[in-house]
Enzyme design. Structure first.
Site, short mmCIF file in Angstrom:
data_model
loop_
_atom_site.label_atom_id
_atom_site.label_comp_id
_atom_site.label_asym_id
_atom_site.label_seq_id
_atom_site.Cartn_x
_atom_site.Cartn_y
_atom_site.Cartn_z
N CYS A 172 2.70 -2.31 -2.14
CA CYS A 172 2.10 -1.48 -1.08
C CYS A 172 3.15 -1.12 -0.03
O CYS A 172 3.87 -2.01 0.46
CB CYS A 172 0.93 -2.24 -0.44
SG CYS A 172 0.22 -1.35 0.95
N CYS A 195 1.50 -5.40 7.34
CA CYS A 195 0.03 -5.51 7.33
C CYS A 195 -0.39 -6.91 7.82
O CYS A 195 0.02 -7.92 7.24
CB CYS A 195 -0.46 -5.25 5.91
SG CYS A 195 -2.19 -5.60 5.65
N GLU A 234 -15.75 16.43 -1.75
CA GLU A 234 -15.98 15.35 -0.78
C GLU A 234 -17.43 14.85 -0.84
O GLU A 234 -17.69 13.66 -0.73
CB GLU A 234 -15.66 15.83 0.64
CG GLU A 234 -14.18 15.91 0.92
CD GLU A 234 -13.50 14.55 0.86
OE1 GLU A 234 -14.04 13.58 1.40
OE2 GLU A 234 -12.42 14.46 0.24
N CYS A 279 -5.06 -1.04 -2.39
CA CYS A 279 -5.80 -1.87 -1.44
C CYS A 279 -7.27 -1.94 -1.86
O CYS A 279 -8.17 -1.56 -1.11
CB CYS A 279 -5.66 -1.29 -0.03
SG CYS A 279 -6.12 -2.48 1.25
S1 SF4 Z 1 -0.54 -4.83 2.24
FE1 SF4 Z 1 -2.38 -4.57 3.44
S2 SF4 Z 1 -2.82 -2.40 3.19
FE2 SF4 Z 1 -1.40 -2.91 1.58
S3 SF4 Z 1 -2.67 -3.47 -0.20
FE3 SF4 Z 1 -2.23 -5.35 0.91
S4 SF4 Z 1 -3.98 -5.61 2.28
FE4 SF4 Z 1 -3.97 -3.48 1.62
#
Ligand code: SF4
Length: 363
Positions: free
Chosen positions: A214, A220, A49, A204
């Site tokens: 995604c 989102c 980390e 993202c």
């Molecule tokens: S949907 Fe939203 S969380 Fe997923 S890659 Fe696109 S911007 Fe990022």
């Protein structure tokens, strides 16, 4: 999953759906073969980390195995010399991370019976361990439901929930922490946190989010509004000041270069660097003061620039050849003559190392 705006309080249904989407994606696409994921003890996760702060996974993967081979446990790290730790950190940059790692290892050896603590509060009291790093140690190593908020997680949450503003601002940070804490899985905290980091890195991304595959794309807010580029908000840019220095490459008749250890505070603290000339101490004078000899030949090399977070440093290298032996013996705590092919054994700041390698290749 319903959209939430202007509020950071999520419904149970919202939380469950979010976690389910993330974990299902992780089971198929998450990273499971990173070196620090094998036998993930608190020590191994902690080192990874710290290395991963401000450094890409692809770079850390090259340094981590060697570091762990030299320091397989926290006591070995605590007992090492600082120079040894810094030399294995050379190239990763941000050396205060390595100094804090070493300092913390010594505290844990002396005050915690050689075991990293198992609570957020105790971990955060140690040098170099912030709230997110503490959460990562507890979740990734010990399966405790502790939230994290590294750069990747901030980006995913800011976009998913349309949290406006720069995440360095405390009001924005508070909202992001609240979301992260509510959403962290209590059943699979290790996988959930790893999934959020992986999603931020793999899909993202900062400049080109890949929303179609995604697992969060239908829910989102930034994606639905095609405003991914607005989140997270950027810091107001400040014009950085410029500083100019002359670095002296003093080379003796045997081809060795004189290195000087930097003070324990300030830039490149505790690392080996090159002596510097200043307005008050010109290059000739500095060379004579340090070696007791005058240079026979001097070449001014091309200027180069290194940018720190708070200023631009313009480095003017000056190569000075000594043909007579230096009177003063310099192998002391602060000054040392070093052969160019032995440099890898020292902790040297990356721009200085680049300069030394360049000189080595030309001669
Ligand atoms: S949907 Fe939203 S969380 Fe997923 S890659 Fe696109 S911007 Fe990022």
């Amino acid at each position: 999953m319903e959209l939430v705006t202007g509020s950071t309080t999520l419904s149970r249904h919202h939380i469950t759906t979010f976690q389910h989407s993330i974990l299902e994606w992780f089971d198929h696409h998450g990273r499971k073969d990173l070196p620090w994921q094998q036998t993930p003890t608190s020590y191994r996760v902690w080192v990874s980390e710290i290395m991963l702060q401000q450094t890409q996974v692809s770079v850390v993967k090259n340094y981590y195995p060697n570091f762990m081979q030299h320091f397989p446990d926290i006591t070995t790290l605590a007992n090492a010399q600082q120079d040894e730790v810094l030399s294995l950190w050379s190239g990763l940059g941000y050396y205060s991370r390595a100094r804090n790692l070493h300092k913390t290892a010594q505290i844990v050896r002396d005050e915690c019976l050689g075991e990293l603590p198992a609570t957020l509060g105790e971990l955060q009291a140690l040098p170099g361990i912030g709230r997110s790093t503490a959460g990562a140690i507890l979740s990734l190593a010990q399966q405790q439901p502790a939230a994290i908020l590294d750069g990747n997680v901030k980006r995913v949450l800011a976009r998913c929930f349309a949290i406006a503003g720069w995440p360095g601002k405390s009001s924005v940070l508070t909202q992001l922490w609240s979301l992260s804490e509510q959403l962290t899985s209590t059943v699979r905290p290790r996988d959930y946190n790893q999934a959020m980091m992986d999603l931020g890195a793999a899909l993202c991304s900062r400049s080109k989010p890949d929303c179609r595959p995604c697992p969060l794309h239908r829910h989102c807010i930034a994606c639905s509004q095609e405003q991914q580029h607005l989140y997270p908000g950027k810091k107001a840019t400040k014009k950085l000041p410029h500083r100019h220095i002359k670095m002296l490459l003093i080379r003796d008749a045997a081809g060795r270069i004189l290195l000087e250890k930097r003070p324990q505070t300030g830039i490149w603290a505790g690392l080996w660097s090159l002596p510097e000339a200043t307005a008050e101490r010109q290059a000739h004078t500095a060379c004579h003061q340090l070696t007791g000899a005058q240079p026979q030949r001097i070449h001014t090399l091309e200027q180069r620039r290194h940018t720190f977070s708070h200023f631009h440093l313009h480095i003017q290298p000056v190569l000075m050849h000594l043909t007579k032996p230096a009177h003063r013996v310099m192998d002391s705590e602060r000054l040392v003559w070093y052969k160019l092919d032995q440099l890898n054994s020292l902790g040297i700041a990356a721009p200085v190392m680049r300069l030394l390698k360049e000189i080595g290749e030309k001669t």
